[in-house]
Design an enzyme around this catalytic site. Structure first.
Site, PDB file in Angstrom:
ATOM      1  N   CYS A  38      -4.541   5.639  -1.952  1.00 44.12           N
ATOM      2  CA  CYS A  38      -3.428   4.761  -2.351  1.00 44.12           C
ATOM      3  C   CYS A  38      -3.955   3.428  -2.872  1.00 44.12           C
ATOM      4  CB  CYS A  38      -2.493   4.560  -1.159  1.00 44.12           C
ATOM      5  SG  CYS A  38      -1.223   3.305  -1.405  1.00 44.12           S
ATOM      6  N   CYS A  76      -2.189   0.276  -1.496  1.00 43.29           N
ATOM      7  CA  CYS A  76      -2.576   0.036  -0.104  1.00 43.29           C
ATOM      8  C   CYS A  76      -3.817  -0.856  -0.049  1.00 43.29           C
ATOM      9  CB  CYS A  76      -2.872   1.350   0.613  1.00 43.29           C
ATOM     10  SG  CYS A  76      -1.466   2.481   0.748  1.00 43.29           S
TER      11      CYS A  76
END
Length: 325
Positions: free
Chosen positions: A96, A99
């Site tokens: 991700c 993230c």
């Protein structure tokens, strides 16, 4: 917890009603919470015995301001720890990209917090059951836990300024920034008048509890505990009177404001704070004139029952303002 009351004539006995009655009984025993009463008590006891979080502890170590969490440590590092300080869950995955933008910001803020809150990092790929239980729809996802309850959340990477505001408001609304283990103000001596009121509440004597709190307020109109507690007892009484049928009655008559307020009382009495607020906010959005004003006033009353320090009240107040203006 007090034993459940026997069914009264006319009370429904279907499984749904029985479950709702059990929830109400728990609330009437003073346990308006998402967690079971004993589990909550045990978690609080473990938190009291555990060392306080510290920004000086190495990242990832138990008790650190930043800690990696999995299914085996979730109870200790998130649920139990949330009875000391608010815990912010950072739900992420290696693949991700957003993230990787947000996580360093949260880690920096946690270190600056000096132990006033804990950042618990959860790899959703390595802990799918946790992700499912937390109802993660997308990542990065951030969820705040306080005393065993989810109290705030957001999804997606946000700028550092917004992340800082999120944790600042969370800490202010929960502990006010107090760090466990720091020197605290000496506790005031216990008030026997409150003991009597709480004993009545524990025994299920709502009328007795209400009378005891009212006696305190007659002598001290601004008593900080009694002024809030008497609102909660009044709510419990209304919730008990409304009963589980209040939800079905409200769903069958969406334009009946009185039915909606009874349903909101029942929801709040059984611990569904968000559901109670959402029901009345919906009425405010759909109605006008006296109906809207009645729903608004009742919603504001419920804010007072929950307490203005609860983050859910702040969120609902903002939604109410948006609906009105």
């Amino acid at each position: 917890m007090q034993p459940s009351r026997p069914a009264r004539p006319g009370q429904p006995t279907d499984p749904r009603a029985a479950a709702q009655q059990a929830q109400l009984a728990a609330s009437l025993a003073g346990a308006v919470d998402l967690a079971a009463v004993k589990a909550r008590s045990d978690a609080a006891a473990r938190a009291a015995a555990a060392p306080p979080p510290s920004a000086a502890a190495p990242a990832g170590a138990p008790g650190a301001a930043v800690v990696d969490v999995d299914e085996a440590t979730f109870q200790t590092e998130v649920i139990d720890r949330s009875f000391q300080v608010p815990v912010v869950l950072d739900l992420w995955a290696e693949w991700c990209g957003p993230c990787k933008q947000l996580s360093p910001v949260l880690e920096k803020l946690a270190a600056e917090g000096g132990g006033s809150w804990v950042l618990a990092k959860v790899d959703v790929d390595g802990n799918p059951n946790l992700a499912q239980g937390l109802r993660v729809q997308g990542i990065p996802a951030v969820k705040a836990v306080w005393q065993g309850q989810l109290v705030a959340e957001f999804t997606g990477a946000i700028p550092e300024e917004q992340a800082r505001q999120f944790v600042t408001e969370l800490v202010a609304a929960t502990t006010g920034g107090a760090v466990p283990g720091a020197a605290a103000e000496p506790e005031e001596p216990e008030d026997p008048r409150l003991d009597a009121a709480e004993a009545a509440l524990d025994a299920g004597d709502l009328a007795g509890a209400e009378a005891a709190y009212q006696q305190i307020l007659d002598a001290e109109p601004d008593h900080p505990v009694a002024s809030v507690a008497i609102k909660q007892v009044a709510l419990f009484r209304r919730a008990e009177e409304a009963g589980p049928n209040a939800l079905d009655a409200a769903d069958a008559a969406p334009d009946d404001v009185a039915a909606q307020t009874r349903a909101a009382d029942f929801l709040l009495g059984t611990g569904d704070v968000d559901g109670a607020f959402a029901r009345l906010l919906d009425v405010v959005r759909r109605t006008a004139g006296e109906d809207r004003d009645a729903a608004r006033l009742h919603l504001v009353e419920l804010f007072g029952v929950v307490g203005n320090d609860d983050p859910r009240v702040g969120a609902a107040r903002r939604q109410l303002s948006a609906a009105l203006f």
